[in-house]
Every structure is written in C-alpha cells, then in structure tokens.
Design a protein around this motif. Sequence first.
Motif, PDB file in Angstrom:
ATOM      1  N   LEU A  19      -0.500 -29.154  28.954  1.00 46.24           N
ATOM      2  CA  LEU A  19      -1.022 -27.842  28.557  1.00 46.24           C
ATOM      3  C   LEU A  19      -0.477 -26.739  29.439  1.00 46.24           C
ATOM      4  O   LEU A  19      -0.121 -25.649  28.951  1.00 46.24           O
ATOM      5  CB  LEU A  19      -2.548 -27.855  28.618  1.00 46.24           C
ATOM      6  CG  LEU A  19      -3.251 -28.694  27.533  1.00 46.24           C
ATOM      7  CD1 LEU A  19      -4.747 -28.760  27.799  1.00 46.24           C
ATOM      8  CD2 LEU A  19      -2.984 -28.112  26.145  1.00 46.24           C
ATOM      9  N   PHE A  20      -0.392 -27.001  30.727  1.00 49.56           N
ATOM     10  CA  PHE A  20       0.140 -25.985  31.634  1.00 49.56           C
ATOM     11  C   PHE A  20       1.594 -25.676  31.303  1.00 49.56           C
ATOM     12  O   PHE A  20       2.005 -24.506  31.229  1.00 49.56           O
ATOM     13  CB  PHE A  20       0.024 -26.480  33.078  1.00 49.56           C
ATOM     14  CG  PHE A  20       0.715 -25.600  34.072  1.00 49.56           C
ATOM     15  CD1 PHE A  20       0.164 -24.368  34.438  1.00 49.56           C
ATOM     16  CD2 PHE A  20       1.927 -25.983  34.638  1.00 49.56           C
ATOM     17  CE1 PHE A  20       0.808 -23.549  35.364  1.00 49.56           C
ATOM     18  CE2 PHE A  20       2.574 -25.164  35.555  1.00 49.56           C
ATOM     19  CZ  PHE A  20       2.009 -23.943  35.918  1.00 49.56           C
ATOM     20  N   LEU A  21       2.397 -26.734  31.080  1.00 50.18           N
ATOM     21  CA  LEU A  21       3.804 -26.526  30.766  1.00 50.18           C
ATOM     22  C   LEU A  21       3.983 -25.825  29.426  1.00 50.18           C
ATOM     23  O   LEU A  21       4.835 -24.926  29.277  1.00 50.18           O
ATOM     24  CB  LEU A  21       4.540 -27.874  30.756  1.00 50.18           C
ATOM     25  CG  LEU A  21       4.711 -28.557  32.122  1.00 50.18           C
ATOM     26  CD1 LEU A  21       5.366 -29.926  31.954  1.00 50.18           C
ATOM     27  CD2 LEU A  21       5.562 -27.693  33.054  1.00 50.18           C
ATOM     28  N   ILE A  22       3.155 -26.224  28.429  1.00 48.28           N
ATOM     29  CA  ILE A  22       3.258 -25.587  27.105  1.00 48.28           C
ATOM     30  C   ILE A  22       2.871 -24.122  27.189  1.00 48.28           C
ATOM     31  O   ILE A  22       3.535 -23.241  26.598  1.00 48.28           O
ATOM     32  CB  ILE A  22       2.382 -26.342  26.095  1.00 48.28           C
ATOM     33  CG1 ILE A  22       3.015 -27.707  25.783  1.00 48.28           C
ATOM     34  CG2 ILE A  22       2.212 -25.531  24.807  1.00 48.28           C
ATOM     35  CD1 ILE A  22       2.123 -28.621  24.984  1.00 48.28           C
ATOM     36  N   LEU A  23       1.799 -23.823  27.915  1.00 49.01           N
ATOM     37  CA  LEU A  23       1.391 -22.427  28.083  1.00 49.01           C
ATOM     38  C   LEU A  23       2.469 -21.628  28.799  1.00 49.01           C
ATOM     39  O   LEU A  23       2.806 -20.500  28.401  1.00 49.01           O
ATOM     40  CB  LEU A  23       0.080 -22.369  28.868  1.00 49.01           C
ATOM     41  CG  LEU A  23      -0.515 -20.983  29.099  1.00 49.01           C
ATOM     42  CD1 LEU A  23      -0.840 -20.309  27.765  1.00 49.01           C
ATOM     43  CD2 LEU A  23      -1.751 -21.060  29.975  1.00 49.01           C
ATOM     44  N   GLU A 173       6.781 -22.914  17.207  1.00 46.52           N
ATOM     45  CA  GLU A 173       6.878 -23.586  18.500  1.00 46.52           C
ATOM     46  C   GLU A 173       5.552 -24.248  18.877  1.00 46.52           C
ATOM     47  O   GLU A 173       5.535 -25.307  19.513  1.00 46.52           O
ATOM     48  CB  GLU A 173       7.290 -22.588  19.593  1.00 46.52           C
ATOM     49  CG  GLU A 173       8.642 -21.930  19.374  1.00 46.52           C
ATOM     50  CD  GLU A 173       9.774 -22.941  19.380  1.00 46.52           C
ATOM     51  OE1 GLU A 173       9.642 -23.960  20.085  1.00 46.52           O
ATOM     52  OE2 GLU A 173      10.784 -22.727  18.681  1.00 46.52           O
ATOM     53  N   MET A 174       4.442 -23.619  18.523  1.00 49.76           N
ATOM     54  CA  MET A 174       3.130 -24.184  18.836  1.00 49.76           C
ATOM     55  C   MET A 174       2.909 -25.498  18.100  1.00 49.76           C
ATOM     56  O   MET A 174       2.307 -26.426  18.643  1.00 49.76           O
ATOM     57  CB  MET A 174       2.028 -23.191  18.475  1.00 49.76           C
ATOM     58  CG  MET A 174       1.973 -21.967  19.376  1.00 49.76           C
ATOM     59  SD  MET A 174       1.752 -22.387  21.120  1.00 49.76           S
ATOM     60  CE  MET A 174       0.143 -23.141  21.091  1.00 49.76           C
ATOM     61  N   LEU A 175       3.399 -25.574  16.865  1.00 54.63           N
ATOM     62  CA  LEU A 175       3.295 -26.841  16.136  1.00 54.63           C
ATOM     63  C   LEU A 175       4.062 -27.946  16.854  1.00 54.63           C
ATOM     64  O   LEU A 175       3.583 -29.080  16.986  1.00 54.63           O
ATOM     65  CB  LEU A 175       3.832 -26.662  14.709  1.00 54.63           C
ATOM     66  CG  LEU A 175       2.964 -25.820  13.765  1.00 54.63           C
ATOM     67  CD1 LEU A 175       3.680 -25.623  12.428  1.00 54.63           C
ATOM     68  CD2 LEU A 175       1.617 -26.501  13.550  1.00 54.63           C
ATOM     69  N   ILE A 176       5.264 -27.585  17.326  1.00 56.09           N
ATOM     70  CA  ILE A 176       6.056 -28.562  18.083  1.00 56.09           C
ATOM     71  C   ILE A 176       5.328 -28.931  19.375  1.00 56.09           C
ATOM     72  O   ILE A 176       5.312 -30.097  19.799  1.00 56.09           O
ATOM     73  CB  ILE A 176       7.457 -27.982  18.386  1.00 56.09           C
ATOM     74  CG1 ILE A 176       8.222 -27.733  17.067  1.00 56.09           C
ATOM     75  CG2 ILE A 176       8.236 -28.926  19.294  1.00 56.09           C
ATOM     76  CD1 ILE A 176       9.554 -27.041  17.239  1.00 56.09           C
ATOM     77  N   SER A 177       4.682 -27.924  20.015  1.00 53.34           N
ATOM     78  CA  SER A 177       3.951 -28.166  21.256  1.00 53.34           C
ATOM     79  C   SER A 177       2.770 -29.105  21.025  1.00 53.34           C
ATOM     80  O   SER A 177       2.496 -30.001  21.833  1.00 53.34           O
ATOM     81  CB  SER A 177       3.452 -26.851  21.856  1.00 53.34           C
ATOM     82  OG  SER A 177       4.535 -25.996  22.158  1.00 53.34           O
ATOM     83  N   LEU A 178       2.062 -28.889  19.913  1.00 56.28           N
ATOM     84  CA  LEU A 178       0.942 -29.778  19.589  1.00 56.28           C
ATOM     85  C   LEU A 178       1.426 -31.210  19.366  1.00 56.28           C
ATOM     86  O   LEU A 178       0.777 -32.175  19.773  1.00 56.28           O
ATOM     87  CB  LEU A 178       0.217 -29.269  18.341  1.00 56.28           C
ATOM     88  CG  LEU A 178      -0.598 -27.978  18.532  1.00 56.28           C
ATOM     89  CD1 LEU A 178      -1.142 -27.510  17.182  1.00 56.28           C
ATOM     90  CD2 LEU A 178      -1.747 -28.227  19.509  1.00 56.28           C
ATOM     91  N   LEU A 179       2.571 -31.326  18.711  1.00 62.54           N
ATOM     92  CA  LEU A 179       3.157 -32.649  18.518  1.00 62.54           C
ATOM     93  C   LEU A 179       3.505 -33.279  19.867  1.00 62.54           C
ATOM     94  O   LEU A 179       3.278 -34.475  20.080  1.00 62.54           O
ATOM     95  CB  LEU A 179       4.407 -32.531  17.635  1.00 62.54           C
ATOM     96  CG  LEU A 179       5.147 -33.856  17.345  1.00 62.54           C
ATOM     97  CD1 LEU A 179       4.240 -34.818  16.597  1.00 62.54           C
ATOM     98  CD2 LEU A 179       6.426 -33.589  16.544  1.00 62.54           C
ATOM     99  N   ALA A 180       4.022 -32.437  20.778  1.00 56.51           N
ATOM    100  CA  ALA A 180       4.357 -32.927  22.120  1.00 56.51           C
ATOM    101  C   ALA A 180       3.104 -33.392  22.862  1.00 56.51           C
ATOM    102  O   ALA A 180       3.124 -34.397  23.586  1.00 56.51           O
ATOM    103  CB  ALA A 180       5.075 -31.840  22.917  1.00 56.51           C
ATOM    104  N   ILE A 181       1.993 -32.661  22.672  1.00 53.48           N
ATOM    105  CA  ILE A 181       0.733 -33.040  23.316  1.00 53.48           C
ATOM    106  C   ILE A 181       0.255 -34.384  22.775  1.00 53.48           C
ATOM    107  O   ILE A 181      -0.188 -35.262  23.540  1.00 53.48           O
ATOM    108  CB  ILE A 181      -0.334 -31.950  23.098  1.00 53.48           C
ATOM    109  CG1 ILE A 181       0.027 -30.699  23.899  1.00 53.48           C
ATOM    110  CG2 ILE A 181      -1.710 -32.449  23.504  1.00 53.48           C
ATOM    111  CD1 ILE A 181      -0.917 -29.539  23.662  1.00 53.48           C
ATOM    112  N   MET A 182       0.347 -34.566  21.463  1.00 54.50           N
ATOM    113  CA  MET A 182      -0.061 -35.837  20.875  1.00 54.50           C
ATOM    114  C   MET A 182       0.788 -36.992  21.403  1.00 54.50           C
ATOM    115  O   MET A 182       0.266 -38.064  21.750  1.00 54.50           O
ATOM    116  CB  MET A 182       0.052 -35.762  19.342  1.00 54.50           C
ATOM    117  CG  MET A 182      -0.907 -34.772  18.690  1.00 54.50           C
ATOM    118  SD  MET A 182      -2.629 -35.167  19.040  1.00 54.50           S
ATOM    119  CE  MET A 182      -2.781 -36.761  18.241  1.00 54.50           C
TER     120      MET A 182
END
Length: 528
Positions: A19-23, A173-182
């Motif tokens: 989350l920190f890196l994505i933010l 990009e947020m969709l990709i980030s959510l995928l990365a979180i999963m």
Amino acid sequence: MRKVSLETKILGLVLSLSLFLILLLAISFSYMEGRQIAKDKGQLALELSKTISFMPTVTEAFETDEPASIIQPVVERIRRETGAEFIVVGNDKEMRYSHPLISEIGKRMKGGDNSRAIRDGEYYVSEAAGSLGLSIRGKSPIFNKEGKIIGIVSVGFLVEDVRAQIFKDLSKEMLISLLAIMISIIGSYMLARSIRRDTLGLEPFEIANLYKEKNAVLQSVKEGILAIDQNGLITSMNQPAKKLLDIKESVRHLNVDGLFPSKYLFEVLRSGEPQADKEISWKDKSIIVNCTPIFDSEGVSGVVASFRDRTEIEEMVNTLSEVKMHSEDLRAQTHEFTNKLYVLSGLLQLGEYDEAIDMIQSETSELHSLNRVVFEQIKDTKVQALLLGKIGKASEKKISFEIDSQSYLEKLPDHIKLSQLTLIVGNIIDNALEAVSGMDEPLVKFFATDIGNDLVFEVSDNGKGIPEQDISFIFDRGFTSKNNGSPSGYGLANADQVVKELEGIIEVQSEDGNTIFTVYLPKQRRGG
C-alpha cells in the motif's frame, strides 16, 4: 500477551509495504503524468496556433471588411477535428474574429497573456483564465506580407479536461495496483506457508526459545558435542568439547579436519549409518565417540558427534584393578602363610622337630634370597610391592617364581605411575602364571634393569607357548585363547596401550614352550 503468528506478520508487512509503494507510485505518477499531459497539450496548442497563423485564408481575411465571416468557419472546423476547447483569432487590438461561442465574437480577448505575441512576436505556451475557464494556451502572432504583426491566434485546452484525463489514466493504474495487491496477498500467504514448512510449523519465537534451550542443554552436558554439515564444516560445538580438544577460539564454519579426528564423521556422512562407542586417540587423550546422522528431505545433511574422555575413566578402572590385584595378592600371601603355619604347627605337635627346623630354614633361605634381590637391588617401592604380591600368588599356586639375581632397578621416573606399572608388569606376570598352571615343574622368571636409556622388564615362563599364528593378535582387545566363557582378552591389550602411551615397546618371543615378554620404557619421554 498473545504472540502474533508468522503468517499475520508477513501478511501485515507485505500489505503495508504494498500500500505504501502503491500510494507513493500513484502520487508520483499523478504528478509526472499531469506535468506530461499539460506539456503535451501546451505543445499541441502551440503547434495548432502556429499552423493557423500561417494559413493564407486567415492572413488574407484580415484585409477584408468582415474578417470574422471568413475566419470563424475555418477555425471552428479545425477546432472540432483537433479536439481543442477553443481557437480564437484576434487582431492586434485583441478583438476576436473567432470563438466557439458566437456571442463572444467582436469582444476583447481575456486572460491578459497576449502581449508577448502581439508586441514581441513570440510563440509560447501560457496558462490563464478566459471566458471558458482556466486553460492551457498556445499563442502565435499573425504576420502580413510585409512582416508586420496584424493579429494573434490562441488555441486552448481547459485545465479541467486535462485533470479529467489524468484521473482517467490514474484509474487504470489503480486497477493494476489492486491486482498487484491481490498478487502480494497470495504471494505472502504462500511465502508464510513455505516458511512454516521449513521451520516445521514453529513460530519465530518458538524457534528462538528452542535455540536458547539447545544452547543451555549443549553447555550443561559434560560430554563434548560437535555438529558438522554435509561439507564437513563445523556448525556448533559446546564448551566441554572445546575444553576437551583444547580449543579456545570460535570454530563455527571451520573445517573439522585438524580440529577433531573426522574418520567416523565422514563415514556417517557417506553411509547414513550411526557409529557407536568408537575409540580413538587424539593427542594425549583416549576418546570414545558416538556419531549420529542428520537427515533432511534430500538425505544426510550433517552429523552430530558426542564424545567423552576415556582417560579419566580408564584411570579409575585401572586404580580399581590395581586395588583388586593387590587384594588378591595379599589374600594369596595370607592363605599361603596360613597353610605353612598349619604344617609347622602339625610337625611341632607330632614332635618332628628336625623336620620343622628344616622347613623353617628352607623357607628362610628362599625368602632371604628373594628378599635380598627385592629389597637391596630393586629400590623402587612400587616394583617391590608388585613383586611381593606376585611372589605370594605364585607360592599359593605352587609355582616357582624366580627373580634374576642380576636384576637392578633404581627409583622409577615420576611420569610412570603405579597404575601404569601394575597394568604392564602385573598383567604380563599374571599371564605367565596362568600359562604355567598345570605344568609338571611350573616356573616363572622375572628380570629388571635400568642400565642405559630404557627401563627393561622381562618375564619368561615354561608354559605351552604361544602359537606362531596368534602372536600378531595377542595385543588385540578381546583376543584370548581361553574357553572359560568369562570376559577375557583385555589384560595384554591394556598393557600394550599403556606402553604406547609411555612411548615404549613390547617384544614377544615364544619357542619350544618358553615364552618371553620384554618391555622397554624410555626413562625420559620425547615431550620432555
């Protein structure tokens, strides 16, 4: 307080970090993306304004009475095709000839950012608020055929639209980030499971507790403990092991060769079979070693060896053997002397005084001869005590025990202990006494001298002798020619071991029923 599990820690750490890196990436992307889109829009607006400023239709329209009627249709078509928010053409007085809102034609241009183009003839990008709102604008001057500035072209894109495009790109990009979180959650869960398998289901605090307990156990046991990996590198060693091996520095990750006899360790590494109660010599110590393999999924991954110093145990056993031997010798002397007293008493009661006197004189003469050698020529009390005991034992068994009249021995060196002397000479004499048992005229002879650099002890007997094929095995532990079922075959093995410790040698000769054991012990050891 309840301990947090490893899975929870890993999941929490990975999620927090993700989350920190994505933010951080989102903020950085938004900033850079906004700057880039604004720059691209500004450059596009500038290029469009330049193109329109050079169009002959536009420049020629300034010479007509109604420039707006010519310019408005042309630039509106261009605006719709290029997607610009507005394209405004004005004269040198900033009066509009075109505008998306027809009602604004003929009015003065807004924004206050036209002077550089009209006054200085510059091409540039600016940001200002006009009639349609805050926008990014490209400004280009319009020149007539004589090169005089006659007007200005302003092409703009609303900042609001630029921001909308930024958010649109950011949402992808947020969709990709959510995928990365999963993926991070799944990966961290699998990592935690893998680590738990590698740690046998133990939590980190449990592993730490086991490590502390292992160290406490290793240091508390009196036996030396040594562990190596499959490459022969030491992974752990407790203090008793270091003390026993005379090691003071850290040995972790050092090769076991040179620090400890590694023969049995590597045999266990190769075979995977444990080795139990193996006796080895290391420097001046006798060590008993037990080796156990360590297994993992791929086979033998290491070996644990436990070992203890046998020297102290042997010294205690030897002392007990010595006490037992002296006790038996004293009992034999007492028994023999008692028998002789009974015979003498009987002779006196029967009035056979002459025979009694002859018996006393015979015993006195024999004892005087032996005692003269024992007490006058053998000057070491340890050897004297040993010989007196063996004389009594031989007398009880009706065996002649002779001490060579040429024997001579000063006090033994300090490094030769009584227990060692008993093991060497006592065992050899006992074997000789057993060898002549049952013979018609049993005889055992003893000789000792310290002339030269060595102490020499020689014991001979007239027994049955030793078969030639057995001579090379008589010093092997457990070898015996007896068939009495009792444990035997250790006396000569112990004697040979002590002789080697004293850096001496034993020689054996056996011919025609006569057997001679000769022991050579240096008066001074090579180490001092």
